[in-house]
Scaffold this active site. Sequence first.
Site, PDB file in Angstrom:
ATOM      1  N   HIS A 107       0.933  -1.291   0.032  1.00 12.69           N
ATOM      2  CA  HIS A 107      -0.067   0.044   0.030  1.00 12.69           C
ATOM      3  C   HIS A 107       0.916   1.282  -0.002  1.00 12.69           C
ATOM      4  O   HIS A 107       2.056   0.920   0.157  1.00 12.69           O
ATOM      5  CB  HIS A 107      -0.887   0.025   1.220  1.00 12.69           C
ATOM      6  CG  HIS A 107      -0.233   0.217   2.497  1.00 12.69           C
ATOM      7  ND1 HIS A 107       0.754  -0.824   3.181  1.00 12.69           N
ATOM      8  CD2 HIS A 107       0.171   1.175   3.194  1.00 12.69           C
ATOM      9  CE1 HIS A 107       1.008  -0.429   4.270  1.00 12.69           C
ATOM     10  NE2 HIS A 107       0.757   0.858   4.478  1.00 12.69           N
ATOM     11  N   ASP A 109       0.516   4.944   1.852  1.00 15.65           N
ATOM     12  CA  ASP A 109      -0.199   5.588   3.176  1.00 15.65           C
ATOM     13  C   ASP A 109      -1.183   6.607   2.812  1.00 15.65           C
ATOM     14  O   ASP A 109      -0.977   7.545   1.976  1.00 15.65           O
ATOM     15  CB  ASP A 109       0.939   6.346   4.027  1.00 15.65           C
ATOM     16  CG  ASP A 109       1.745   5.078   4.664  1.00 15.65           C
ATOM     17  OD1 ASP A 109       1.092   3.820   4.822  1.00 15.65           O
ATOM     18  OD2 ASP A 109       2.665   5.283   5.123  1.00 15.65           O
ATOM     19  N   HIS A 267       4.742   0.063   0.259  1.00 20.02           N
ATOM     20  CA  HIS A 267       5.567  -0.601   1.155  1.00 20.02           C
ATOM     21  C   HIS A 267       4.648  -1.674   1.594  1.00 20.02           C
ATOM     22  O   HIS A 267       3.374  -1.736   1.674  1.00 20.02           O
ATOM     23  CB  HIS A 267       6.367   0.430   2.323  1.00 20.02           C
ATOM     24  CG  HIS A 267       5.057   1.185   2.810  1.00 20.02           C
ATOM     25  ND1 HIS A 267       4.272   2.267   2.396  1.00 20.02           N
ATOM     26  CD2 HIS A 267       4.265   0.901   4.236  1.00 20.02           C
ATOM     27  CE1 HIS A 267       3.557   2.951   3.341  1.00 20.02           C
ATOM     28  NE2 HIS A 267       3.350   1.984   4.185  1.00 20.02           N
ATOM     29  N   ARG A 282       5.641   6.556  14.637  1.00 20.95           N
ATOM     30  CA  ARG A 282       5.552   6.996  13.069  1.00 20.95           C
ATOM     31  C   ARG A 282       4.987   8.266  12.958  1.00 20.95           C
ATOM     32  O   ARG A 282       3.970   8.769  13.747  1.00 20.95           O
ATOM     33  CB  ARG A 282       4.284   5.968  12.995  1.00 20.95           C
ATOM     34  CG  ARG A 282       3.968   6.273  11.248  1.00 20.95           C
ATOM     35  CD  ARG A 282       2.849   5.218  11.052  1.00 20.95           C
ATOM     36  NE  ARG A 282       2.392   4.947   9.664  1.00 20.95           N
ATOM     37  CZ  ARG A 282       1.429   5.634   9.212  1.00 20.95           C
ATOM     38  NH1 ARG A 282       0.760   6.740   9.905  1.00 20.95           N
ATOM     39  NH2 ARG A 282       1.006   5.282   7.970  1.00 20.95           N
TER      40      ARG A 282
HETATM   41  O1  LIG Z   1       5.766  -1.043  10.571  1.00 24.29           O
HETATM   42  C1  LIG Z   1       6.028  -0.928   8.980  1.00 24.29           C
HETATM   43  O2  LIG Z   1       7.245  -1.176   8.813  1.00 24.29           O
HETATM   44  C2  LIG Z   1       5.328  -0.138   8.219  1.00 24.29           C
HETATM   45  C3  LIG Z   1       4.056  -0.114   8.671  1.00 24.29           C
HETATM   46  C4  LIG Z   1       3.018   0.801   7.786  1.00 24.29           C
HETATM   47  O3  LIG Z   1       2.413   0.589   6.857  1.00 24.29           O
HETATM   48  C5  LIG Z   1       3.180   2.230   7.941  1.00 24.29           C
HETATM   49  O4  LIG Z   1       3.772   2.783   8.981  1.00 24.29           O
HETATM   50  O5  LIG Z   1       2.548   3.106   7.418  1.00 24.29           O
HETATM   51 FE   LIG Z   2       1.919   2.112   5.779  1.00 26.43          FE
END
Ligand SMILES: O=C(O)CCC(=O)C(=O)O
Ligand SMILES: [Fe+2]
Length: 291
Positions: A107, A109, A267, A282
């Site tokens: 996907h 984000d 990702h 994040r």
């Molecule tokens: O935890 C991760 O490596 C990526 C998770 C994810 O898709 C995001 O943080 O947008």
């Molecule tokens: Fe993500």
Amino acid sequence: MNAPRNTQYRHLDVQKISGSLGAEIRGVDLSTDASDEVLSEIRAALLDNLVIAIRDQDLTPEQQLAFARRWGDIHLHPFMEGMADHPEILAIIKRPTDKKNFGGSWHTDQMFSPSPAMGTMLYAKEVPSAGGDTLFTNQYLAYESLSDGMKAVADQLRTVCVGDNFKQAGGVSRKDRYARQMSEMKVKDPGNVQTTSVHPLVRTHPETGRKALYIGGHVQHFDGMTDEESQPLIDFFMKHSTRPEFTCRVRWQTGTLTFWDNRCTQHFAVNDYPAETRIMHRITICGDAPF
Ligand SMILES: O=C(O)CCC(=O)C(=O)O
Ligand SMILES: [Fe+2]
């Protein structure tokens, strides 16, 4: 044709991690205010490599936020609650008792937002002894490697992107599903925040001017087409855009801050550490409406 990826750096040590995208960066300390010159080298590294893993950082939430704010306003996730004392930071937590992970499919984000996040930065607080890597793909290459005939088709298509695909999830909302599957992730109802949007399948990167395939797991169907008509084409674009030769893999260490450009990548967080804990902080940066 691969991206140039040949910027010369005066302040950073930049090492590519695969042939198509991704670089590791060393020689910078983000806990102190980076100079404008260092920041412009980091921006060049991001635009060249699409995803950068900045190693060996020791950051408080305030320091991570200060670095993030140098890139733009902070985008708040409509479905996820931020940390109590830092609402702009989302704690991604997977414990040994959790079966599901966050982001465990291809996907890009917030594709369901009218102006999706330009970039996402994850800061690794705790990582498993092995596994928990994140995969990335180069969506410029995905577009450029299509035939002229398929490029002409793709150029015409618009995707309908949905944040809460409860229809496919047996009528269970994203909030309820996440709350059930991920014990420590804090979810919320999006209220009246828009979580369905229509975007061009081929978008032009506002900074590089290059065209990229803009596809990911939030795409439900093409605008003006039925699900049945859309699905075979969606399957083709997803399979094509995640071909191994367009990908790289970031192996995390505690203290790695990885920053990716959502405008030209997808990702996938690999869920292969059933008995261990993984914790990330994040932050997403606001982006423009795709064109
Ligand atoms: O935890 C991760 O490596 C990526 C998770 C994810 O898709 C995001 O943080 O947008
Ligand atoms: Fe993500």
